[in-house]
Design an enzyme around this catalytic site. Structure first.
Site, PDB file in Angstrom:
ATOM      1  CG  ASP A   1      -1.970   1.028   1.031  1.00 40.72           C
ATOM      2  OD1 ASP A   1      -2.619   1.234   0.168  1.00 40.72           O
ATOM      3  OD2 ASP A   1      -2.878   1.513   2.058  1.00 40.72           O
TER       4      ASP A   1
ATOM      5  N   GLY B   1      -8.201   7.832   8.095  1.00 35.37           N
ATOM      6  CA  GLY B   1      -7.959   8.073   9.282  1.00 35.37           C
ATOM      7  C   GLY B   1      -9.809   8.445   9.614  1.00 35.37           C
TER       8      GLY B   1
ATOM      9  CB  SER C   1     -12.005   3.178   8.378  1.00 41.04           C
ATOM     10  OG  SER C   1     -11.507   2.050   8.523  1.00 41.04           O
TER      11      SER C   1
END
Ligand code: 13P
Length: 279
Positions: free
Chosen positions: A81, A180, A210
């Protein structure tokens, strides 16, 4: 088993689902990811950020992860990544990763094209597909919340040109997604994603998943997202477990600690896999 990420894309497409890629920092989280995927019998991507590759020097985490996938009873791709240059890509290729990402998104367009095309040439010479990125994604990859840097969303016309000139196999897009925690409700630019998907016919990747709702994930999948990245919510589950153990009056053994952390992360992974259409 270790699998080419392109084969995983095909499985996801046929299932009407999206691949989930989970960032890991060690074998415990990797174990949680593999166990969750095995329980749901679905393919999965284990990924490590470029900054994590040397975390266990002198033991190469990348090699341990690749070796670990041989024991998995589902197809697994090992993915690098956010490589900012060739160095980490070489480390990942030598370890046997089956996918790499080059992130030139903080460079001007032409330099991003040059860097990405160079890495595509190297990775393709050993049969490994490359994910590129156009448009910058706010936040930090390895921490809860970064300073909100200047970001720019992916331009659909530039995305077409970028893919044509670099030969990338997948494209990470910026449509309001952030690494984040999201400040307030996530507001994704679905129209922009649709326009990108109209022009770019390779798998599209969404970082910063997320904190996105099931409805948002369903919608981005319907618009062409085929790989989704999760890190923050796994870290949060892990940290919560650590806080719980640290606040206990009796000292847990290292095995008890492990046996408490892995299921916590595994249940987040399973929740995400289900949200992406794997049952
Ligand atoms: P999150 O920070 O939303 O988990 O995203 C992770 C990611 O995109 C890694 O590349």
């Amino acid at each position: 088993m270790l699998t080419d990420v392109k084969a995983l894309y095909t499985i996801a497409r046929e299932a009407g689902a999206a691949l989930a890629a989970f960032n890991v920092y060690g074998l415990d989280v990797a174990q949680a990811v593999l166990q969750a995927a095995e329980e749901l019998k679905c393919p999965v991507v284990i990924q490590t950020g470029a900054t994590v590759l040397d975390m266990y020097t002198p033991f190469p985490l990348s090699e341990a992860l690749v070796r670990g996938t041989y024991y998995a009873r589902v197809p697994v791709a090992c993915h690098l990544d956010h490589a900012k240059g060739l160095g980490p890509v070489i480390v990942a290729l030598r370890a046997g990763y089956t996918s790499v990402m080059v992130d030139g998104s903080d460079l001007p367009f032409e330099r991003n094209v040059t860097l990405t095309a160079q890495i595509v040439e190297v990775a393709h010479s050993v049969g490994v597909p490359v994910e590129g990125e156009l448009g910058s994604i706010a936040g930090l990859e390895d921490a809860e919340q970064g300073p909100f840097t200047e970001t720019y969303l992916t331009d659909p016309i530039a995305a077409f040109e970028f893919c044509k000139r670099t030969g990338v196999d997948a494209l990470a897009v910026s449509i309001g997604n952030v690494h984040g925690r999201y400040e307030g409700e996530p507001r994704l630019d679905f129209d922009r994603l649709g326009e990108i998907a109209d022009r770019v016919k390779i798998p599209l990747v969404l970082h910063g998943c997320s904190g996105l709702s099931a409805a948002d994930l369903e919608r981005v999948i319907s618009l062409g997202i085929l790989k989704t990245n999760f890190n923050t919510e796994l870290r949060q589950a892990y940290y919560e477990g650590l806080r719980f153990v640290a606040s206990s009056s009796t000292e847990a053994s290292m095995r008890e600690l492990h046996e408490l952390l892995v299921p916590r992360v595994r249940s987040v992974v399973k929740e995400k896999l289900r949200m992406l259409g794997w049952r």
